[in-house]
Design an enzyme around this catalytic site. Structure first.
Site, PDB file in Angstrom:
ATOM      1  N   CYS A  60       0.811  -1.215   0.000  1.00 16.25           N
ATOM      2  CA  CYS A  60       0.000   0.000   0.000  1.00 16.25           C
ATOM      3  C   CYS A  60       0.847   1.269   0.000  1.00 16.25           C
ATOM      4  O   CYS A  60       0.321   2.345  -0.223  1.00 16.25           O
ATOM      5  CB  CYS A  60      -0.981   0.005   1.169  1.00 16.25           C
ATOM      6  N   CYS A  87      -1.396   7.428   3.107  1.00 17.75           N
ATOM      7  CA  CYS A  87      -2.720   8.018   2.925  1.00 17.75           C
ATOM      8  C   CYS A  87      -3.140   8.810   4.159  1.00 17.75           C
ATOM      9  O   CYS A  87      -2.466   8.808   5.187  1.00 17.75           O
ATOM     10  CB  CYS A  87      -3.729   6.918   2.625  1.00 17.75           C
ATOM     11  N   CYS A 106      -4.135   0.649   8.719  1.00 20.00           N
ATOM     12  CA  CYS A 106      -3.307   1.804   9.067  1.00 20.00           C
ATOM     13  C   CYS A 106      -3.104   1.883  10.577  1.00 20.00           C
ATOM     14  O   CYS A 106      -2.014   2.225  11.046  1.00 20.00           O
ATOM     15  CB  CYS A 106      -3.935   3.094   8.563  1.00 20.00           C
TER      16      CYS A 106
END
Length: 148
Positions: free
Chosen positions: A36, A61, A105
């Site tokens: 990712c 992100c 995350c």
């Protein structure tokens, strides 16, 4: 984007706390997931068993930035023992939730704290694994969903 995230997530993304490096850190940990693209580096300044300061740098992100920021807030001023109890679930709850596809995350944020604590123990000449546990290589659940 805003509709899938809580106000707390958006606040920690737009105004992250404790961003930067600590030149005098005595524990530094870096974790990441190549699938990712999220990479988190956590810096700890520990004195007398207390996390006096903590900073982070995250490439990833918005959810990765928000979870890193919240994790630092949850451990700053705490004892090592308290920081070791930090879970990804606690980070998610403190942010008022994350979309399921972004929960990985919070796992990386937990792992970054543990990696920095492991480094701290290594620098003290102590094997960290019996205290911190075995560190996982990545978050396992990303499947390229994060994006940058």
């Amino acid at each position: 984007m805003a509709s899938m995230y809580s106000e707390k997530v958006m606040d920690h993304f737009a105004h992250p706390r404790n961003v930067g490096e600590l030149p005098d850190a005595n524990g530094v940990g870096e974790v990441g997931n190549p699938k990712c693209g999220d990479i988190m580096r956590m810096y700890l300044k520990i004195e007398n068993g207390i996390i006096k300061d903590v900073k982070f740098l995250t490439f990833g992100c918005g959810a990765a930035i928000a979870t890193s920021s919240m994790a630092t807030e949850l451990i700053k001023g705490k004892s090592i023992e308290e920081a070791l109890k930090l879970t990804n679930k606690a980070v998610v709850e403190a942010l008022d939730g994350l979309p399921p596809i972004k929960v990985h995350c919070s796992v990386l944020a937990e792992q970054a704290v543990k990696a920095a604590l492991s480094d701290y123990y290594r620098r003290q000449g102590i094997d960290p694994e019996p205290i911190v546990g075995k560190l996982e290589e990545d978050c396992h659940d990303c499947n390229g969903a994060c994006g940058i």
